[in-house]
Design an enzyme around this catalytic site. Sequence first.
Site, PDB file in Angstrom:
ATOM      1  N   GLY A 136      94.742  27.374  -6.409  1.00 52.05           N
ATOM      2  CA  GLY A 136      94.641  26.237  -5.488  1.00 52.05           C
ATOM      3  C   GLY A 136      95.961  25.569  -5.172  1.00 52.05           C
ATOM      4  O   GLY A 136      96.000  24.410  -4.776  1.00 52.05           O
ATOM      5  N   GLU A 143      97.783  25.869  -2.705  1.00 56.81           N
ATOM      6  CA  GLU A 143      97.897  25.473  -1.304  1.00 56.81           C
ATOM      7  C   GLU A 143      96.986  24.286  -1.001  1.00 56.81           C
ATOM      8  O   GLU A 143      96.862  23.844   0.132  1.00 56.81           O
ATOM      9  CB  GLU A 143      97.560  26.645  -0.382  1.00 56.81           C
ATOM     10  CG  GLU A 143      98.725  27.590  -0.149  1.00 56.81           C
ATOM     11  CD  GLU A 143      99.295  28.192  -1.419  1.00 56.81           C
ATOM     12  OE1 GLU A 143      98.523  28.797  -2.183  1.00 56.81           O
ATOM     13  OE2 GLU A 143     100.506  28.038  -1.678  1.00 56.81           O
ATOM     14  N   ASN A 185     103.731  27.943  -7.125  1.00 53.80           N
ATOM     15  CA  ASN A 185     104.603  27.085  -6.326  1.00 53.80           C
ATOM     16  C   ASN A 185     104.262  25.607  -6.498  1.00 53.80           C
ATOM     17  O   ASN A 185     103.116  25.243  -6.712  1.00 53.80           O
ATOM     18  CB  ASN A 185     104.485  27.457  -4.843  1.00 53.80           C
ATOM     19  CG  ASN A 185     103.073  27.294  -4.308  1.00 53.80           C
ATOM     20  OD1 ASN A 185     102.179  28.040  -4.677  1.00 53.80           O
ATOM     21  ND2 ASN A 185     102.856  26.304  -3.468  1.00 53.80           N
ATOM     22  N   ASP A 223     108.059  29.267  -1.444  1.00 54.05           N
ATOM     23  CA  ASP A 223     106.756  29.703  -1.968  1.00 54.05           C
ATOM     24  C   ASP A 223     106.862  30.943  -2.852  1.00 54.05           C
ATOM     25  O   ASP A 223     106.026  31.839  -2.780  1.00 54.05           O
ATOM     26  CB  ASP A 223     105.739  29.954  -0.843  1.00 54.05           C
ATOM     27  CG  ASP A 223     104.334  30.198  -1.405  1.00 54.05           C
ATOM     28  OD1 ASP A 223     103.988  29.553  -2.406  1.00 54.05           O
ATOM     29  OD2 ASP A 223     103.607  31.041  -0.859  1.00 54.05           O
ATOM     30  N   TRP A 263      96.066  38.819   0.468  1.00 53.13           N
ATOM     31  CA  TRP A 263      97.221  38.383   1.257  1.00 53.13           C
ATOM     32  C   TRP A 263      97.674  39.521   2.181  1.00 53.13           C
ATOM     33  O   TRP A 263      97.991  39.327   3.338  1.00 53.13           O
ATOM     34  CB  TRP A 263      98.365  38.060   0.317  1.00 53.13           C
ATOM     35  CG  TRP A 263      98.967  36.698   0.418  1.00 53.13           C
ATOM     36  CD1 TRP A 263      99.100  35.824  -0.633  1.00 53.13           C
ATOM     37  CD2 TRP A 263      99.563  36.049   1.548  1.00 53.13           C
ATOM     38  NE1 TRP A 263      99.724  34.688  -0.175  1.00 53.13           N
ATOM     39  CE2 TRP A 263     100.019  34.791   1.133  1.00 53.13           C
ATOM     40  CE3 TRP A 263      99.746  36.408   2.884  1.00 53.13           C
ATOM     41  CZ2 TRP A 263     100.648  33.902   1.990  1.00 53.13           C
ATOM     42  CZ3 TRP A 263     100.365  35.523   3.738  1.00 53.13           C
ATOM     43  CH2 TRP A 263     100.810  34.283   3.295  1.00 53.13           C
ATOM     44  N   ARG A 273      90.252  39.327  -9.836  1.00 52.95           N
ATOM     45  CA  ARG A 273      90.947  40.388 -10.560  1.00 52.95           C
ATOM     46  C   ARG A 273      90.233  40.817 -11.837  1.00 52.95           C
ATOM     47  O   ARG A 273      90.841  41.416 -12.712  1.00 52.95           O
ATOM     48  CB  ARG A 273      92.414  39.999 -10.774  1.00 52.95           C
ATOM     49  CG  ARG A 273      93.203  40.156  -9.464  1.00 52.95           C
ATOM     50  CD  ARG A 273      94.642  39.771  -9.564  1.00 52.95           C
ATOM     51  NE  ARG A 273      94.824  38.350  -9.712  1.00 52.95           N
ATOM     52  CZ  ARG A 273      94.808  37.477  -8.698  1.00 52.95           C
ATOM     53  NH1 ARG A 273      94.612  37.889  -7.472  1.00 52.95           N
ATOM     54  NH2 ARG A 273      94.980  36.192  -8.919  1.00 52.95           N
TER      55      ARG A 273
END
Lengths: 170, 599
Positions: free
Chosen positions: B189, B191, B275, B317, B557, B129
């Site tokens: 990170g 996930e 999350n 999430d 995504w 970004r």
Amino acid sequence: MPPTKLAATALAVLLAITPAFASNSDTVAFSQEDGKHFTVDGTPTFYVAEDGTVDWYTFSGFRRYHSECHVCHGPDGMGSTYAPPLKDAVMALDYWEFIGVVAAGIQNVDASHENVMPSFGLNKNVMCYVDDIWIYLRARGAGAIDRGRPAKRADRPESFAEHERACMGG
Amino acid sequence: MKKLIAGLLAGVAMAGMAAANDSVLSLQSNPNGWVLQTGDYANTRYSRLSQINRENVGQLQVAWTFSTGVLRGHEGGPLVVGDTMFIHTPFPNKVYALDLNNEGKILWKYEPRQDPEVIPVMCCDTVNRGPAYADGKIFLHQADTTVVALDAKSGRVVWSAVNGDPSKGETNTATVLPVKDKIIVGISGGEFGVQGHVTAYDINTGERLWRAYSTGPDEQTLMDPERTTHLGRPVGKDSGTATWEGDQWKIGGGTTWGWYSYDPITNLFYYGTGNPSTWNPAQRPGDNRWSMTIFARDADTGVAKWVYQMTPHDEWDYDGVNEMILVDQEIDGQMRHLLVHFDRNGLAYTMDRVSGELLLADKYDRAVNWTTGVDMDPNSPTYGRPAVVEAFSTRAGGEDVNTTGICPAALGTKDQQPAAFSPRTGLFYVPTNHVCMDYEPFRVSYTAGQPYVGATLSMYPAPNSHGGMGNFIAWDATKGEFAWIIPEEFSVWSGALATAGDVVFYGTLEGFLKAVDAETGEKLYQFKTPSGIIGNVMTYSHRGKQYVAVYSGVGGWAGIGLAAGLVNPNDGLGAVGGYASLSDYTALGGQLTVFTLPN
């Protein structure tokens, strides 16, 4: 079996086989062992009953695919803007090639490519279910099941639970 | 009211001169340029330029274009400082300096060497970004977590620092925040079981000054058990471990990959945490503090002044990383210093940014159903907590149970794509998703550097609605009400821009740049760019002429979930393939398109 061993075995087999090994278009369930189906040459495959009930492994593969694979390869094996649709890829690979790619990953990086897939050989969440993912994707590729979550599935076989405990715990 | 806000904005700029980074403050007050990705420290994405306005925007045309030479998802947007435009790409994170005096000729190009092993560790495409400008330097946080300072004139590397370890799944997608003599950066990170953190580096040398984790004991979270507050009450000792079982907090997520804002008056910077990992809530009992939390930290020391956990014990999430927009508006006849945040969980929060008091929490998509709302009674034992609807609780459903019909989906009513605020209308312009999901959690084991997810998701357009997967809305944060809603076929994954010309711009996944009337939402202009837009629209002025610029380059995504279209498994066979596939509209390709009015 510990996943590292599984991956190592898979790679060894991958290296040993000849490219013209067998036709990979055969997805017909020829034999069955405690809810797990195999083609005539012994490759794991899916089974969809007439009323649409899928075998447990196809369902399990659906779950694992959408946990581990879909963040790159898109929902239902359909591909994303940058990773190929696996429902098609598995129809061009044989079982051992598939296991080899999952375990070792892919690196294809040059001026016009940035295709990098990690090695999952040490990842239990993938390797303990790699047959399930294969079976699910082959069912998608062969057009035996549609997109989305299979509506009806067979019960979980006891041998699956045993394998899961041993593989995830080991 | 309009005048009052303008006065306040000016006040902010002047009062801050001594405190914030001087170069950033003076440049952000000059509407001809665009110095930070967010437009200004307050993250308003508002420009005082008005040459392009709602009367003439319909005549907009393409002035020039530039191919970035990179495929994949292009998030963020260009910067303009003086006569130079700085643009960037996804991995490998090239930066180009373009000469606006010489038809965009390349002044210099920076291309780092990064290990391609980083690519697959990035959860959802290799987006970045963008850089920020301060003190004659361009600051970039690369995918491999290298933070570099580039000389803005030559592109030469002045310093570099390593912020994380990609082999453990630590990567970066976010921009950086230059404040005073520091560069503040986050980490991705969630996930991969990363313990999220924010870190400050010396703006001149790259020396690491402090790091504040999202979870862990007080010396790691930089929280003061007595002085750091949660909704006005002290957080207590080791609040970053107290609501976790065992050592799960060490791989607990709470990553910090969103946007950062800064208030020079209070010297606080604001951001949200992601999350808790895994996505299987049964594997992490407790509130999982301080994942899913709005943080206000001191920019000098990193010490937290206040926090607010929006989604305790996340089950869906709903990362809390979206931007915190700092505005001053009147509520109930009283002028307030506000923080406005449109969360992934579908609630728009209006807070007092000085005290951390919660003022409003309202659904900004009518489809949101996982909660009946937030307890707003300060005397209640559940003050500030969302009331979870049992039927949509994946924790109540349990492991190996598929909970269906949850709205929003994991990608949230809004993801990172930033909203804009116009002080002229007092409205927020918010790009949103209109997608729901089925969610089935199951047990996973942790391996360092490997995905650590633990749930199966199916996503589909919000049922019983317009059939599309997105909306572009105008929102009144002082009342918690919609001003207008524009339905969109796909999720709106592009950052908005509001201008003093009373025009609001945004991009769509099909590739359209759209301009709408800030008051009514009426469409005034659209142009189809070469690829889907997930970048953020910006504006600048050069030699007396106003320009609007945006990246095309579908991915992220959105590119994963929507490339093949989404289906609703509950709709039965007839509907399969019935929803629009993004691949029918657009393909990969990174490009900058710059618009202006005809001469």
